[in-house]
Design a protein around this motif. Structure first.
Motif, short mmCIF file in Angstrom:
data_model
loop_
_atom_site.label_atom_id
_atom_site.label_comp_id
_atom_site.label_asym_id
_atom_site.label_seq_id
_atom_site.Cartn_x
_atom_site.Cartn_y
_atom_site.Cartn_z
N PRO A 300 92.95 56.46 23.48
CA PRO A 300 93.06 56.51 22.01
C PRO A 300 91.76 56.80 21.29
O PRO A 300 91.77 57.49 20.25
CB PRO A 300 93.60 55.12 21.65
CG PRO A 300 93.29 54.26 22.84
CD PRO A 300 93.36 55.16 24.02
N ILE A 301 90.63 56.30 21.78
CA ILE A 301 89.36 56.59 21.10
C ILE A 301 89.05 58.08 21.22
O ILE A 301 88.68 58.74 20.24
CB ILE A 301 88.22 55.74 21.70
CG1 ILE A 301 88.50 54.25 21.50
CG2 ILE A 301 86.88 56.11 21.05
CD1 ILE A 301 87.53 53.34 22.22
N THR A 302 89.19 58.62 22.41
CA THR A 302 88.96 60.05 22.62
C THR A 302 89.89 60.88 21.75
O THR A 302 89.48 61.89 21.16
CB THR A 302 89.18 60.40 24.10
OG1 THR A 302 88.25 59.67 24.90
CG2 THR A 302 89.02 61.89 24.35
N GLU A 303 91.14 60.45 21.64
CA GLU A 303 92.10 61.19 20.81
C GLU A 303 91.66 61.24 19.35
O GLU A 303 91.75 62.28 18.70
CB GLU A 303 93.49 60.56 20.91
CG GLU A 303 94.52 61.30 20.08
CD GLU A 303 95.91 60.70 20.18
OE1 GLU A 303 96.81 61.19 19.48
OE2 GLU A 303 96.08 59.73 20.94
N GLN A 304 91.16 60.13 18.83
CA GLN A 304 90.73 60.11 17.44
C GLN A 304 89.48 60.96 17.23
O GLN A 304 89.34 61.63 16.20
CB GLN A 304 90.50 58.67 16.97
CG GLN A 304 91.75 57.80 16.97
CD GLN A 304 92.89 58.40 16.15
OE1 GLN A 304 92.70 58.83 15.01
NE2 GLN A 304 94.08 58.44 16.74
N VAL A 305 88.55 60.96 18.19
CA VAL A 305 87.39 61.83 18.08
C VAL A 305 87.84 63.29 18.08
O VAL A 305 87.36 64.11 17.28
CB VAL A 305 86.39 61.57 19.24
CG1 VAL A 305 85.28 62.62 19.24
CG2 VAL A 305 85.80 60.18 19.13
#
Length: 334
Positions: A300-305
């Motif tokens: 999820p963090i990668t997706e938001q970046v």
């Protein structure tokens, strides 16, 4: 002594050339811009990137790739990931028969998403002894001789041991590994997570948020890294969690500074121009996002970046999206 060519005269290539030369090895530093290399030869230091570090006498410079490669038995590539394949193709006609290649490039190939050891095998052949160098390293501190540790990974144990011997000194500790996949993935994914940490700081969030991002970012790194063949102990080592902590917490990190600018409301192009050097996390965010989707890995963090960089999502909204996710157990979920 082993003759070494360092290909790439930016900050990291120059810092590694300094380490090798200070250890007594004849080193030739190559760069593709003739004017820049002429300035290095004249000033006997890299004024643009590392002005505080004079060159030893056994560190020479050239803009002639054939000259650099022909004379060397170890080639150390330190160019950005987007130029990596092109650099290998350029040096291939000049490689000596018994040359070995290593690289300090962090990232994945832009077009294919391949780890760089696969690119080396495609361009230079499966039989070429190859190794990757990675770890929590800022070039400026290495050039100043500050204590540093790094991982050298190769499928050829003798070559890993040789590189450790070339690099190791009382201020620069090198560890060997056979896990090239884990070392490469850790060095790539941490750049994306450093952007996220910078965004949080740019938005004005505190140490609690930063610590949470680093910890949950490590979980993402572990999930994708082990799925693609990396070892958990590698990802929990210098080239994984060590590099992640470094780039998420110190403003020497270009990826972190880029994220800070985004969090403060600046556009990606404006921040990138102000930094003026390669920001590997920008293209890597797209590649890692695609790999996660392809393999069904929750990142999820990668997706938001990715959404901030490629879909124009406002950074504050990206943080809200993370906080509003459905509660889950901390461990065990993918």
């Amino acid at each position: 002594m082993t003759r070494i060519a360092v290909l790439g005269a930016g900050s990291w290539g120059t810092a590694l050339a300094l380490v090798l030369a200070r250890n007594g090895h004849p080193v030739q530093l190559w760069g593709h811009r003739a004017g820049h290399m002429a300035a290095l030869a004249r000033e006997r230091r890299n004024i643009r990137y590392l002005p505080q570090a004079p060159f030893p006498a056994n560190l020479t410079t050239t803009a002639d790739l054939a000259e650099a490669v022909d004379a060397a038995s170890v080639l150390l590539v330190a160019v950005p990931s987007h130029a990596f394949r092109e650099q290998l193709e350029a040096l291939r006609p000049h490689c000596r028969r018994h040359a070995r290649i290593a690289w300090a490039t962090k990232g994945l190939e832009l077009e294919s998403g391949l780890p760089l050891h696969r690119v080396v095998a495609e361009v230079l052949g499966e039989d070429m002894p190859a190794a990757v160098l990675s770890g929590p390293t800022f070039a400026g501190e290495v050039a100043e001789g500050q204590p540093t540790a790094i991982t050298v990974a190769s499928a050829v144990p003798d070559f890993a041991a040789e590189l450790v011997g070339l690099l190791h000194n009382p201020r620069f500790r090198a560890y060997s590994s056979s896990d090239m996949v884990g070392v490469e993935l850790g060095g790539a994914i941490k750049n994306v997570l450093a952007i996220a940490a910078g965004v949080a700081d740019g938005l004005g969030y505190g140490a609690n948020a930063r610590a949470a991002l680093i910890t949950r970012g490590l979980a993402e790194m572990m999930r994708l890294g082990t799925t693609l063949g990396g070892r958990p102990d590698t990802l929990m080592g210098l080239s994984g969690v060590g590099d992640l902590i470094l780039t998420c917490t110190d403003n020497q990190s270009r990826n972190r500074r880029f994220g800070i600018g985004l969090g403060r409301g600046e556009t990606p192009d404006t921040v990138a121009r102000a930094i003026g050097q390669e920001i590997e996390g920008i293209p890597t965010a797209r590649i890692v996002h695609d790999l996660a989707r392809r393999h069904g890995i929750d990142m999820p963090i990668t997706e938001q970046v990715y959404r901030i960089l490629y879909e124009g999502l406002p950074p504050a909204e990206a943080v809200t999206n993370l906080l509003l996710r459905e509660p889950k157990p901390e461990t065990g979920n993918r």
